[in-house]
Design an enzyme around this catalytic site. Structure first.
Site, PDB file in Angstrom:
ATOM      1  N   GLY A 157       7.995  12.467   7.814  1.00  0.00           N
ATOM      2  CA  GLY A 157       7.359  11.945   9.025  1.00  0.00           C
ATOM      3  C   GLY A 157       8.086  12.235  10.330  1.00  0.00           C
ATOM      4  O   GLY A 157       7.737  11.645  11.358  1.00  0.00           O
ATOM      5  N   TYR A 212      10.964   9.288   6.994  1.00  0.00           N
ATOM      6  CA  TYR A 212      11.830  10.460   7.010  1.00  0.00           C
ATOM      7  C   TYR A 212      13.265   9.974   6.877  1.00  0.00           C
ATOM      8  O   TYR A 212      13.538   8.783   6.969  1.00  0.00           O
ATOM      9  CB  TYR A 212      11.649  11.265   8.314  1.00  0.00           C
ATOM     10  CG  TYR A 212      12.088  10.512   9.539  1.00  0.00           C
ATOM     11  CD1 TYR A 212      11.199   9.714  10.244  1.00  0.00           C
ATOM     12  CD2 TYR A 212      13.413  10.560   9.977  1.00  0.00           C
ATOM     13  CE1 TYR A 212      11.605   8.996  11.351  1.00  0.00           C
ATOM     14  CE2 TYR A 212      13.829   9.847  11.084  1.00  0.00           C
ATOM     15  CZ  TYR A 212      12.925   9.067  11.768  1.00  0.00           C
ATOM     16  OH  TYR A 212      13.341   8.345  12.855  1.00  0.00           O
ATOM     17  N   GLY A 222      -0.852   2.814   0.160  1.00  0.00           N
ATOM     18  CA  GLY A 222      -0.441   1.649   0.933  1.00  0.00           C
ATOM     19  C   GLY A 222      -1.584   1.118   1.771  1.00  0.00           C
ATOM     20  O   GLY A 222      -2.498   1.871   2.146  1.00  0.00           O
ATOM     21  N   ALA A 223      -1.541  -0.190   2.046  1.00  0.00           N
ATOM     22  CA  ALA A 223      -2.618  -0.817   2.819  1.00  0.00           C
ATOM     23  C   ALA A 223      -2.050  -1.797   3.839  1.00  0.00           C
ATOM     24  O   ALA A 223      -2.692  -2.780   4.207  1.00  0.00           O
ATOM     25  CB  ALA A 223      -3.590  -1.528   1.875  1.00  0.00           C
ATOM     26  N   SER A 237      16.958   3.913  17.023  1.00  0.00           N
ATOM     27  CA  SER A 237      15.754   4.615  17.503  1.00  0.00           C
ATOM     28  C   SER A 237      16.078   5.976  18.122  1.00  0.00           C
ATOM     29  O   SER A 237      17.014   6.106  18.914  1.00  0.00           O
ATOM     30  CB  SER A 237      15.026   3.758  18.542  1.00  0.00           C
ATOM     31  OG  SER A 237      13.961   4.507  19.095  1.00  0.00           O
ATOM     32  N   LYS A 261       4.468  -4.482  16.714  1.00  0.00           N
ATOM     33  CA  LYS A 261       3.243  -3.746  17.053  1.00  0.00           C
ATOM     34  C   LYS A 261       1.995  -4.640  17.093  1.00  0.00           C
ATOM     35  O   LYS A 261       1.115  -4.439  17.925  1.00  0.00           O
ATOM     36  CB  LYS A 261       3.019  -2.594  16.069  1.00  0.00           C
ATOM     37  CG  LYS A 261       4.020  -1.456  16.255  1.00  0.00           C
ATOM     38  CD  LYS A 261       3.688  -0.283  15.353  1.00  0.00           C
ATOM     39  CE  LYS A 261       4.762   0.782  15.426  1.00  0.00           C
ATOM     40  NZ  LYS A 261       4.463   1.947  14.601  1.00  0.00           N
ATOM     41  N   ASN A 304       1.470   0.713  19.869  1.00  0.00           N
ATOM     42  CA  ASN A 304       2.827   1.277  19.951  1.00  0.00           C
ATOM     43  C   ASN A 304       3.133   1.833  21.337  1.00  0.00           C
ATOM     44  O   ASN A 304       4.236   2.288  21.583  1.00  0.00           O
ATOM     45  CB  ASN A 304       3.054   2.366  18.883  1.00  0.00           C
ATOM     46  CG  ASN A 304       2.425   3.686  19.273  1.00  0.00           C
ATOM     47  OD1 ASN A 304       1.465   3.730  20.038  1.00  0.00           O
ATOM     48  ND2 ASN A 304       2.953   4.780  18.735  1.00  0.00           N
ATOM     49  N   ASP A 361       0.119   6.481  16.932  1.00  0.00           N
ATOM     50  CA  ASP A 361       0.659   6.836  15.607  1.00  0.00           C
ATOM     51  C   ASP A 361      -0.283   7.753  14.824  1.00  0.00           C
ATOM     52  O   ASP A 361       0.149   8.753  14.247  1.00  0.00           O
ATOM     53  CB  ASP A 361       0.925   5.568  14.777  1.00  0.00           C
ATOM     54  CG  ASP A 361       2.167   4.835  15.240  1.00  0.00           C
ATOM     55  OD1 ASP A 361       3.089   5.492  15.757  1.00  0.00           O
ATOM     56  OD2 ASP A 361       2.217   3.603  15.078  1.00  0.00           O
ATOM     57  N   GLY A 380       0.317  -2.262   7.692  1.00  0.00           N
ATOM     58  CA  GLY A 380       0.115  -1.876   9.082  1.00  0.00           C
ATOM     59  C   GLY A 380       0.202  -0.369   9.305  1.00  0.00           C
ATOM     60  O   GLY A 380      -0.576   0.192  10.082  1.00  0.00           O
ATOM     61  N   ALA A 381       1.136   0.275   8.622  1.00  0.00           N
ATOM     62  CA  ALA A 381       1.306   1.721   8.817  1.00  0.00           C
ATOM     63  C   ALA A 381       0.060   2.473   8.367  1.00  0.00           C
ATOM     64  O   ALA A 381      -0.388   3.425   9.024  1.00  0.00           O
ATOM     65  CB  ALA A 381       2.529   2.210   8.051  1.00  0.00           C
TER      66      ALA A 381
HETATM   67  P1  ATR Z   1       4.069  -1.398   7.170  1.00  0.00           P
HETATM   68  O1  ATR Z   1       3.878  -1.972   8.545  1.00  0.00           O
HETATM   69  O2  ATR Z   1       5.233  -0.464   7.036  1.00  0.00           O
HETATM   70  O3  ATR Z   1       2.815  -0.809   6.628  1.00  0.00           O
HETATM   71  P2  ATR Z   1       3.589  -3.678   5.506  1.00  0.00           P
HETATM   72  O4  ATR Z   1       2.436  -4.088   6.339  1.00  0.00           O
HETATM   73  O5  ATR Z   1       4.538  -4.717   5.001  1.00  0.00           O
HETATM   74  O6  ATR Z   1       4.517  -2.635   6.255  1.00  0.00           O
HETATM   75  O7  ATR Z   1       3.011  -2.829   4.257  1.00  0.00           O
HETATM   76  C1  ATR Z   1       3.832  -2.268   3.294  1.00  0.00           C
HETATM   77  C2  ATR Z   1       2.968  -1.489   2.314  1.00  0.00           C
HETATM   78  O8  ATR Z   1       3.824  -0.874   1.338  1.00  0.00           O
HETATM   79  C3  ATR Z   1       1.971  -2.354   1.533  1.00  0.00           C
HETATM   80  O9  ATR Z   1       0.829  -1.602   1.262  1.00  0.00           O
HETATM   81  C4  ATR Z   1       2.772  -2.650   0.274  1.00  0.00           C
HETATM   82  O10 ATR Z   1       1.982  -2.978  -0.841  1.00  0.00           O
HETATM   83  P3  ATR Z   1       1.601  -4.523  -1.171  1.00  0.00           P
HETATM   84  O11 ATR Z   1       0.489  -4.888  -0.255  1.00  0.00           O
HETATM   85  O12 ATR Z   1       1.167  -4.451  -2.599  1.00  0.00           O
HETATM   86  O13 ATR Z   1       2.841  -5.310  -0.945  1.00  0.00           O
HETATM   87  C5  ATR Z   1       3.404  -1.310   0.039  1.00  0.00           C
HETATM   88  N1  ATR Z   1       4.558  -1.382  -0.860  1.00  0.00           N
HETATM   89  C6  ATR Z   1       5.757  -1.933  -0.618  1.00  0.00           C
HETATM   90  N2  ATR Z   1       6.573  -1.780  -1.690  1.00  0.00           N
HETATM   91  C7  ATR Z   1       5.856  -1.102  -2.630  1.00  0.00           C
HETATM   92  C8  ATR Z   1       6.129  -0.630  -3.959  1.00  0.00           C
HETATM   93  N3  ATR Z   1       7.319  -0.811  -4.530  1.00  0.00           N
HETATM   94  N4  ATR Z   1       5.146   0.018  -4.616  1.00  0.00           N
HETATM   95  C9  ATR Z   1       3.937   0.223  -4.047  1.00  0.00           C
HETATM   96  N5  ATR Z   1       3.617  -0.200  -2.803  1.00  0.00           N
HETATM   97  C10 ATR Z   1       4.559  -0.851  -2.107  1.00  0.00           C
END
Ligand code: ATR
Length: 274
Positions: free
Chosen positions: A239, A217, A127-128, A15, A66, A87, A102, A130-131
């Site tokens: 980032g 990053y 992506g969908a 960190s 988190k 966070n 965040d 937590g981030a």
């Molecule tokens: P975080 O807290 O970092 O968001 P997470 O909740 O595990 O971690 O979410 C990871 C995200 O990255 C999800 O949207 C995941 O897509 P899925 O819901 O389909 O798993 C996405 N992700 C991870 N690997 C991926 C890949 N190779 N291609 C596209 N999306 C990916």
């Protein structure tokens, strides 16, 4: 004696938060000590209790705690409740106040540092998880023309979009449906690069003048930014700025003043590339 703060995570040795907050403290003259605490994966609440007993005033929380920090909080800010994740914790009078900086950090980096105002922009969020969830409400507050969320499984993206429908119309789908569409701002909130995988982004995704932003990053260009640049994104940012800005917002919550971020970001960038 200095006031005690810490970042909790697992792992935590990597960190940069202790160095960032030490720099903020030095620049503002605030007397504080900021440590990194490794909490066992099944022992976050106990670690926080130990920290509070030791006089801890506030804490940052990172992966994988988190969501648990959200449950542990006796009071939640609106943005933390929206994010479903915390966070930044503050400990006062036996109560735990949870916030999430965040999204504010992301928006400050994009609109402020990168001078890319969100108003009227077409935003694509990749992506969908937590981030992604943590940054949606602050992005919508910038009044973009649209916000579209894509995920490998569209269902998860649709549920996420629905959770913010009271703020603005958010659309959602899968990667295949991106064909023929273009966006002004494309934000990578997936963890694909951690698995060494690239994203199925169609040609023409980046509009003229578009910014590609990776919430990740690292040393050198991230895989997403490399892909974005090859596909014609005119501007690219990782980032690191978000990391520094979310820390500055946490510092403001705890100490009542927001430190200058530019010198700290410049120093972190220098360390990252050397
Ligand atoms: P975080 O807290 O970092 O968001 P997470 O909740 O595990 O971690 O979410 C990871 C995200 O990255 C999800 O949207 C995941 O897509 P899925 O819901 O389909 O798993 C996405 N992700 C991870 N690997 C991926 C890949 N190779 N291609 C596209 N999306 C990916």
């Amino acid at each position: 004696m200095s006031d005690l703060y810490a970042v909790f995570g697992n792992p935590i040795a990597h960190s940069r938060s202790p160095a960032i907050h030490a720099a903020f403290a030095a620049a503002t003259g605030e007397k504080l000590c900021y440590e990194a605490w490794l909490a066992p994966v099944d022992g976050f609440a106990a670690a926080i209790a130990e920290f509070v007993a030791a006089g801890g005033r506030g804490a940052n929380v990172t992966v994988p705690f988190k969501e648990e920090a959200c449950c542990l909080s006796s009071h939640l800010s609106e943005r933390a409740a929206r994010a479903g994740a915390v966070n930044t914790l503050s400990f006062r009078d036996g109560e735990i106040f949870g916030d999430n900086t965040d999204g504010a950090g992301l928006v400050q980096d994009i609109a402020g540092n990168l001078v890319f105002p969100l108003a009227g922009r077409r935003i694509l969020l990749l992506g969908a998880g937590g981030a992604a969830r943590g940054v949606i409400a602050p992005l919508l507050a910038g009044k973009p023309a649209s916000l579209h969320i894509v995920n490998r499984g569209a269902d998860k993206a649709l549920v996420l979009a629905g959770a913010f429908a009271d703020i603005a119309a958010v659309t959602a789908g899968n990667f295949a449906e991106l064909a023929g569409k273009s966006f002004d701002l494309v934000i990578n909130a997936t963890s694909a690069s951690l698995a060494g995988e690239s994203l199925p982004l169609p040609a023409g995704l980046f509009a003229v003048g578009a910014l590609a932003y990776d919430m990740m990053y690292g040393k050198g260009e991230t895989p997403f930014l490399q892909q974005a640049r090859m596909q014609g994104a005119e501007r690219c940012a990782d980032g690191l700025g978000m990391l520094v800005e979310q820390a500055a917002e946490a510092f403001r919550i705890w100490r009542g003043r927001r430190p200058e971020t530019a010198p700290v970001l410049a120093e972190l960038r220098r360390q990252l590339v050397s």
